[in-house]
Design a protein around this motif. Structure first.
Motif, short mmCIF file in Angstrom:
data_model
loop_
_atom_site.label_atom_id
_atom_site.label_comp_id
_atom_site.label_asym_id
_atom_site.label_seq_id
_atom_site.Cartn_x
_atom_site.Cartn_y
_atom_site.Cartn_z
N SER A 182 0.81 -1.21 0.00
CA SER A 182 0.00 0.00 0.00
C SER A 182 0.85 1.27 0.00
CB SER A 182 -0.92 0.01 1.22
OG SER A 182 -0.15 -0.05 2.42
N CYS A 186 -0.40 2.33 -8.02
CA CYS A 186 -0.44 1.60 -9.29
C CYS A 186 -0.89 2.52 -10.42
CB CYS A 186 -1.39 0.40 -9.17
SG CYS A 186 -1.60 -0.51 -10.72
N THR A 202 -4.98 3.65 -10.48
CA THR A 202 -5.98 2.76 -9.91
C THR A 202 -6.02 2.81 -8.39
OG1 THR A 202 -4.46 0.88 -9.89
CG2 THR A 202 -5.78 1.21 -11.88
N VAL A 207 -3.13 -4.00 -8.60
CA VAL A 207 -4.40 -3.76 -9.26
C VAL A 207 -5.34 -4.94 -9.03
CG1 VAL A 207 -3.68 -4.76 -11.47
CG2 VAL A 207 -5.42 -2.96 -11.43
N THR A 208 -6.63 -4.65 -8.95
CA THR A 208 -7.63 -5.70 -8.72
C THR A 208 -8.50 -5.87 -9.97
OG1 THR A 208 -9.28 -4.15 -7.85
CG2 THR A 208 -7.69 -5.08 -6.28
N LYS A 209 -9.24 -6.95 -9.98
CA LYS A 209 -10.14 -7.21 -11.11
C LYS A 209 -11.22 -6.13 -11.21
CE LYS A 209 -13.23 -10.47 -10.85
NZ LYS A 209 -13.89 -11.80 -10.79
N THR A 210 -11.70 -5.66 -10.08
CA THR A 210 -12.71 -4.60 -10.08
C THR A 210 -12.16 -3.32 -10.69
OG1 THR A 210 -13.74 -5.54 -8.11
CG2 THR A 210 -14.26 -3.26 -8.63
N GLN A 211 -10.92 -2.99 -10.38
CA GLN A 211 -10.30 -1.80 -10.94
C GLN A 211 -10.07 -1.94 -12.44
OE1 GLN A 211 -6.87 -1.72 -8.40
NE2 GLN A 211 -7.82 -0.38 -6.87
N ASN A 231 0.01 -11.98 -15.07
CA ASN A 231 -0.74 -11.66 -13.86
C ASN A 231 -2.12 -12.32 -13.94
OD1 ASN A 231 -2.10 -10.56 -11.68
ND2 ASN A 231 -1.40 -8.46 -12.07
N THR A 233 -4.78 -11.76 -12.42
CA THR A 233 -5.87 -10.78 -12.34
C THR A 233 -6.34 -10.39 -13.72
OG1 THR A 233 -4.91 -9.94 -10.28
CG2 THR A 233 -6.57 -8.58 -11.34
#
Length: 322
Positions: A182, A186, A202, A207-211, A231, A233
């Motif tokens: 954190s 990103c 982001t 990075v996340t799938k939602t982002q 990756n 994700t």
């Protein structure tokens, strides 16, 4: 110049040689910088002649102030000029704007730009982000064909903040945690093979799938072929969004798999990091401005101070790619 002197000037123009007439025409075309800046600013209302307060289109000329034409709206009665409602409203020293914008095209630092254009360094900082506030929105609507996407990370920076939510660190410091955490921000870059580029901040950490869904899905064509690294994700995002996806396992030493690679987007990452290094750290809250600035330099969409000034007031050049 009064009428009599003007009439005498017209008589004298008839006696000029051809070479002298060409010099006069050249001098007339070279407007003072302040007039040139004012003409560029006026193009905003030429494109959208409406009241910035109520949106009405019935306007009256209402004198001039600070070198700009003022208007009065017949519907709401309020007055305004072409800069009202833009990030450049109430900025002074318009005659120095084009010189300063050339400094931005040359990627000069705040102090270098201040010295070149003859303004204070605080003014230089304020102008930089005022000019970029709308100019950064000059970005393509969609990416086509084979599109590469990859993330790069920058250390979170509260440069210039009066209060910190963490312990202070020296300039050029490193994160206290190993790997992605954190403490890093990103930046997602997507770039198709025509050179069109989109960037997204982001948030902190990986990075996340939602982002990915929020950033990429609205800008990718239905028939796009997304190429990324290994990756997982990216794989899960592409499967959920029903997007054709290919991956290149960079960690295993695989850089090219047939026609698929992420070398274009990784090269853009490299140019971005090298360019940002001259600023000795960029505040995270201003990061979207710097990304838009770098994108404009890389794509040559805003190659002159004049086009950059138009973009700063929302008048973008036409794109040949839809």
């Amino acid at each position: 110049m009064d009428t009599r002197d003007f009439e005498q000037l017209l008589v004298m123009l008839g006696r000029l040689t051809r070479g002298q007439r060409e010099k006069v025409q050249q001098a007339l075309h070279q407007l003072p910088v302040s007039e040139q800046t004012a003409q560029i600013i006026q193009t905003r209302l030429a494109r959208d002649a409406s009241c910035p307060h109520c949106g009405a289109t019935h306007l009256q000329r209402y004198g001039q102030a600070h070198g700009l034409q003022r208007y009065r709206c017949t519907a709401c009665g309020r007055t305004f000029n072409a800069l009202t409602g833009t990030p450049l409203a109430h900025l002074r020293h318009k005659a120095k704007w084009l010189d300063y914008l050339q400094c931005m095209l040359d990627s000069k630092t705040i102090r270098q730009a201040a010295q070149t254009s003859g303004v204070h360094r605080n003014t230089s900082f304020r102008w930089r982000h005022r000019f970029l506030k709308w100019a950064k929105d000059d970005r393509p609507m969609h990416l086509h064909g084979i599109t590469e996407a990859d993330e790069t990370y920058l250390l979170e920076s509260d440069k210039g903040a009066r209060k910190l939510h963490r312990s202070a660190r020296k300039r050029g410091g490193v994160a206290t945690k190993r790997g992605l955490s954190s403490e890093q921000v990103c930046v997602l870059i997507a770039r198709d093979r025509t050179g069109q580029t989109l960037d997204f901040v982001t948030g902190k950490g990986p990075v996340t799938k939602t982002q990915l869904r929020a950033c990429l899905q609205p800008v990718l064509d239905d028939d796009v072929l997304l190429v990324s690294d290994a990756n997982p994700t990216d794989h899960y995002f592409a499967a959920d969004a029903d997007i054709t996806h290919e991956s290149v396992n960079l960690s295993a030493g695989v850089r090219v798999k047939g026609a698929f690679h992420v070398q274009n987007v990784n090269a853009y990452h490299s140019r971005l990091h090298q360019w940002l290094a001259r600023f000795h750290g960029v505040a995270t809250r201003y990061l979207p401005n710097y990304l838009g600035w770098r994108r404009a330099l890389d794509t040559h969409r805003l190659p002159t101070p004049q086009t950059l000034l138009r973009a700063a007031i929302g008048v973008f050049p036409h794109s040949t790619v839809i």
